[in-house]
Design a protein around this motif. Structure first.
Motif, PDB file in Angstrom:
ATOM      1  N   ASN A 107     -21.439   6.599  36.618  1.00 15.57           N
ATOM      2  CA  ASN A 107     -22.493   7.525  36.190  1.00 15.57           C
ATOM      3  C   ASN A 107     -21.963   8.961  36.104  1.00 15.57           C
ATOM      4  OD1 ASN A 107     -22.248   8.231  38.882  1.00 15.57           O
ATOM      5  ND2 ASN A 107     -24.384   7.820  39.424  1.00 15.57           N
ATOM      6  N   GLY A 108     -22.848   9.883  35.824  1.00 18.37           N
ATOM      7  CA  GLY A 108     -22.444  11.276  35.692  1.00 18.37           C
ATOM      8  C   GLY A 108     -21.845  11.849  36.959  1.00 18.37           C
ATOM      9  N   ALA A 109     -22.362  11.445  38.113  1.00 23.30           N
ATOM     10  CA  ALA A 109     -21.831  11.944  39.382  1.00 23.30           C
ATOM     11  C   ALA A 109     -20.405  11.457  39.599  1.00 23.30           C
ATOM     12  CB  ALA A 109     -22.723  11.508  40.542  1.00 23.30           C
ATOM     13  N   PHE A 110     -20.130  10.201  39.188  1.00 25.37           N
ATOM     14  CA  PHE A 110     -18.760   9.690  39.290  1.00 25.37           C
ATOM     15  C   PHE A 110     -17.835  10.467  38.356  1.00 25.37           C
ATOM     16  CE2 PHE A 110     -15.371   6.966  37.638  1.00 25.37           C
ATOM     17  CZ  PHE A 110     -14.697   6.681  38.818  1.00 25.37           C
ATOM     18  N   ARG A 111     -18.276  10.695  37.131  1.00 23.89           N
ATOM     19  CA  ARG A 111     -17.449  11.464  36.190  1.00 23.89           C
ATOM     20  C   ARG A 111     -17.135  12.845  36.739  1.00 23.89           C
ATOM     21  NH1 ARG A 111     -19.822  12.972  30.350  1.00 23.89           N
ATOM     22  NH2 ARG A 111     -21.282  14.088  31.695  1.00 23.89           N
ATOM     23  N   GLU A 112     -18.149  13.497  37.295  1.00 22.86           N
ATOM     24  CA  GLU A 112     -17.940  14.841  37.837  1.00 22.86           C
ATOM     25  C   GLU A 112     -16.928  14.819  38.980  1.00 22.86           C
ATOM     26  OE1 GLU A 112     -20.551  18.459  39.905  1.00 22.86           O
ATOM     27  OE2 GLU A 112     -21.560  16.723  39.019  1.00 22.86           O
ATOM     28  N   PHE A 172     -28.009   3.785  29.670  1.00 23.97           N
ATOM     29  CA  PHE A 172     -28.164   3.144  30.974  1.00 23.97           C
ATOM     30  C   PHE A 172     -27.519   3.981  32.079  1.00 23.97           C
ATOM     31  CE2 PHE A 172     -28.627  -0.694  28.265  1.00 23.97           C
ATOM     32  CZ  PHE A 172     -29.877  -1.092  28.724  1.00 23.97           C
ATOM     33  N   GLY A 173     -27.108   5.191  31.725  1.00 20.19           N
ATOM     34  CA  GLY A 173     -26.588   6.103  32.736  1.00 20.19           C
ATOM     35  C   GLY A 173     -25.081   6.110  32.897  1.00 20.19           C
ATOM     36  N   PHE A 174     -24.356   5.362  32.070  1.00 19.58           N
ATOM     37  CA  PHE A 174     -22.903   5.323  32.185  1.00 19.58           C
ATOM     38  C   PHE A 174     -22.278   6.458  31.384  1.00 19.58           C
ATOM     39  CE2 PHE A 174     -24.003   1.006  33.380  1.00 19.58           C
ATOM     40  CZ  PHE A 174     -23.093   0.725  34.393  1.00 19.58           C
ATOM     41  N   ARG A 175     -21.182   7.014  31.935  1.00 14.21           N
ATOM     42  CA  ARG A 175     -20.476   8.102  31.279  1.00 14.21           C
ATOM     43  C   ARG A 175     -18.964   7.852  31.352  1.00 14.21           C
ATOM     44  NH1 ARG A 175     -24.970   8.482  30.159  1.00 14.21           N
ATOM     45  NH2 ARG A 175     -26.403  10.266  30.344  1.00 14.21           N
TER      46      ARG A 175
END
Length: 285
Positions: free
Chosen positions: A198-203, A231-234
């Motif tokens: 998700n976005g938090a993982f990417r960050e 679905f929230g994946f980045r």
């Protein structure tokens, strides 16, 4: 980071992955005429191999030495560890079995990568994470043992497709848990990786690895658009620091291509970006 500064590293990663295909069990679909892969697909795999091999032969090919093949017994996660151009290199192979696709499709659930993360918002693809976790200690041991035995502290991590996603997980894990203790210099390149978290993982990933890990796609390959962003994946990497390249063809949001996913395309895209001339021996239909 400008593309020119990454040309050498990306070229090494491309060749390291290419060499791993002839070492790992993935070589069956490239070289074995008796397997069950449909003829049209086998021709594409062989064309991909022949063009890529011809290119690296033209530049003076390098050997992948002291290699160890590893897998999870189900061909879900497999790869090659060895020495490549004075680096400890690890290459994670692409999907090549029915079991692989079960991993790829196990995406609806996202999970916290590691225990003890408390209230972290970081979530990753449950299929990739659960299967990486099963192999994690074995892969870490292979790499750290090779570092200890050779005294080489530069580590090159690469992977294609599913292997690209696993390469991202491993690069972050190795750097975070062993980088400082073993004085490692970790660099990675993923080719055609699906979205991993998700976005938090990417960050979190970009904060630690954005200058040392490059996420590469070619045109409209289907894996670059899966799992779907809504679905929230980045994808890891951000356009601001140029860590996510889309080589050669423009990315069309709702267009998918299987042809764009074949490995030769990444070499072809590298040639296009670096403005080098090379005439491949096989027409890639």
């Amino acid at each position: 980071m400008a593309f020119k500064k990454q040309q050498k590293g990306m070229l090494e990663a491309l060749e390291a992955y290419h060499r791993s295909l002839s070492i790992g069990k993935d070589k069956e679909k490239y070289f074995d005429e008796t397997n069950n892969i449909p003829q049209d697909q086998r021709v594409r795999y062989q064309a991909s191999w022949n063009n890529t091999e011809a290119f690296f032969e033209s530049k003076g090919r390098s050997d992948f030495t002291d290699t160890i093949y590893f897998d999870d017994g189900k061909k879900g996660i497999e790869g090659v560890v060895g020495i490549f151009k004075n680096k400890v290199a690890i290459s994670f192979l692409a999907s090549n079995s029915e079991y692989d696709w079960k991993i790829n499709l196990d995406w609806p659930k996202k999970e916290v990568p590691y225990a003890g993360m408390g209230r972290s918002k970081i979530r990753v693809h449950s299929g990739y994470m659960s299967h990486y976790r099963d192999m994690r200690l074995k892969i870490l041991e292979l790499v750290t043992n090779l570092v200890a035995a050779t005294g080489i502290n530069k580590v090159l991590i690469t992977g294609h497709s599913l292997g690209g996603a696993i390469a991202q997980l491993f690069a972050l894990d190795l750097d975070y848990n062993y980088g400082e203790a073993l004085n490692l210099s970790v660099e990675g390149f993923s080719f055609g990786s699906p979205r991993l978290g998700n976005g938090a993982f990417r960050e979190s990933f970009n904060k630690r690895m954005s200058k040392r890990f490059t996420n590469v796609h070619y045109g409209n390959e289907f894996t670059s658009k899966y799992p779907f962003w809504f679905f929230g994946f980045r994808h890891i990497g951000a356009s601001a620091d140029k860590t996510k390249y889309n080589l050669r063809h423009p990315n069309i949001f709702f267009w998918f291509s299987i042809k764009d996913h074949y490995f030769w395309n990444y070499v072809n895209g590298w040639l296009h970006q670096s403005k080098e001339d090379f005439d491949p021996p096989v027409e890639f239909k």
